[in-house]
Enzyme design. Structure first.
Site, PDB file in Angstrom:
ATOM      1  N   VAL A   1       1.855  -2.288   4.147  1.00 44.92           N
ATOM      2  CA  VAL A   1       1.460  -0.890   4.292  1.00 44.92           C
ATOM      3  C   VAL A   1       1.772  -0.187   2.981  1.00 44.92           C
ATOM      4  O   VAL A   1       2.870  -0.347   2.430  1.00 44.92           O
ATOM      5  CB  VAL A   1       2.204  -0.202   5.453  1.00 44.92           C
ATOM      6  N   CYS A   2       0.799   0.562   2.472  1.00 41.27           N
ATOM      7  CA  CYS A   2       0.999   1.358   1.269  1.00 41.27           C
ATOM      8  C   CYS A   2       1.489   0.472   0.115  1.00 41.27           C
ATOM      9  O   CYS A   2       0.928  -0.592  -0.142  1.00 41.27           O
ATOM     10  CB  CYS A   2       1.967   2.499   1.588  1.00 41.27           C
ATOM     11  N   THR A   3       2.551   0.870  -0.562  1.00 42.63           N
ATOM     12  CA  THR A   3       3.010   0.128  -1.734  1.00 42.63           C
ATOM     13  C   THR A   3       3.814  -1.124  -1.394  1.00 42.63           C
ATOM     14  O   THR A   3       4.349  -1.776  -2.296  1.00 42.63           O
ATOM     15  CB  THR A   3       3.850   1.034  -2.647  1.00 42.63           C
TER      16      THR A   3
ATOM     17  N   THR B   1      -4.093  -0.856  -1.704  1.00 41.41           N
ATOM     18  CA  THR B   1      -2.804  -0.190  -1.556  1.00 41.41           C
ATOM     19  C   THR B   1      -3.065   1.305  -1.697  1.00 41.41           C
ATOM     20  O   THR B   1      -4.222   1.734  -1.768  1.00 41.41           O
ATOM     21  CB  THR B   1      -1.781  -0.690  -2.598  1.00 41.41           C
TER      22      THR B   1
END
Length: 326
Positions: free
Chosen positions: A107-109, A127
């Site tokens: 998730v995300c970074t 990302t």
């Protein structure tokens, strides 16, 4: 739970983790587990088993250390400010153990941690939009797509920032247990099960900058309010009281995109909303969205979303009746 397949979901915790990257997806899996015949065993673990401090100041207490954690079906690697710092021990653990999971999710970074561990090489990933350039620059063997909210590539699933993790988790529940359960969870969490993975991280209005000059801002607003109008460059330039050449150049300089591309995005979003929210026939939606004909709209959908309008509606329109308790 005899006869029920239990899938362990393990979320990796570290100092500086984004709390919503953890709790958003975990609430989706927890909601699914309240349905009959569904079982997700939710676990959290940090390197030493100790509490971690999230980027928002919360303290999360893991179930165990990573060394003691079971081999999961789904390994969830969240993002957060902590991914900006070197995490050699965590990277080493991911390199050694992440491959044992049947499904690897970031998730995300969190994708930055997976990339540092060499787990994204040769894969198409995404990302958070603000870190796509960095990920591509630091890891040239990774195929970074900055546009989608999530990307599936074999056993690997990567998502954009924060709420995109919820979209991805809903997609994984749908994969495991069907669309009806995923819809039920989405309603329970008061979110929409409407965002396909290839939806852009930004809407047309957000992906383009707001023009500085008032005539151009007015044109942007006019486009969003009148997608079925004549939105050719000549017509828009006349509305801004500029020559077509001057208008096209100024629009691109101030918004970061061309008038034509902006119009295409607005029309696509308008058509998608009508397909999702109404029962209007495709012919009417095509006209109201500025496509003119259903065939023109179909070509636009296939090009942008790799799916036809009818299939998009079937998959992403939320039923207006019927409820399931979880």
């Amino acid at each position: 739970m005899t006869g029920v397949t239990q899938r362990t979901v393990l979320a990796v915790l570290f100092d500086g983790v984004q709390s919503l990257d953890v709790t958003g997806p975990m609430e989706v899996f927890a909601g699914a587990s309240r349905a009959p015949g569904v079982a997700y065993d939710l676990r959290t673990a940090s390197l030493d088993g100790g509490p971690v401090r999230t980027s928002g100041g919360l303290t999360l207490v893991p179930d165990s250390s990573l060394a003691e954690a079971p081999v999961p079906h789904t390994l969830l690697v969240p993002g957060g400010h902590g991914t900006r710092d070197s995490q050699p021990e965590l990277t080493a653990w991911l390199r050694a153990r992440a491959g044992q999971a049947e499904r690897l999710v970031s998730v995300c970074t969190g994708a930055l941690l997976l990339a540092d561990a060499g787990l994204l090489d040769g894969h198409r990933v995404t990302t958070h939009w603000n870190y796509c350039e960095q990920l591509a620059r630091d890891h040239p063997a990774v195929h970074v797509d900055p546009d989608p909210i999530f990307v599936r590539d074999g056993h690997l699933a990567t998502s954009a920032g924060v709420t995109a993790g919820i979209d991805l988790a809903l997609a994984l529940v749908e994969e495991d247990h069907g669309r009806d359960l995923a819809l039920t969870i989405a309603r329970h969490l008061v979110v929409f099960l409407r965002r396909p993975g290839n939806q852009a991280q930004f809407s047309a209005q957000l992906s383009a900058q707001t023009a500085q000059r008032e005539p151009l801002r007015e044109v942007q607003h006019w486009i969003t309010q009148h997608p079925d109008a004549d939105l050719a460059v000549d017509a828009l330039a006349a509305r801004a009281r500029l020559s077509p050449r001057h208008f096209a150049r100024a629009f691109r300089e101030e918004t970061g995109t061309t008038p034509g591309r902006y119009v295409d995005r607005v029309r696509l979003e308008h058509a998608r909303r009508l397909l999702e929210d109404t029962s209007d026939p495709v012919e009417r939606i095509a006209g109201a969205s500025g496509y003119g004909t259903p065939e023109a709209m179909r070509r636009a959908f296939v090009k942008a979303l790799a799916t036809a309008p009818a299939e998009y509606r079937r998959r992403f329109r939320t039923p207006m009746s019927g409820t399931t308790t979880i």
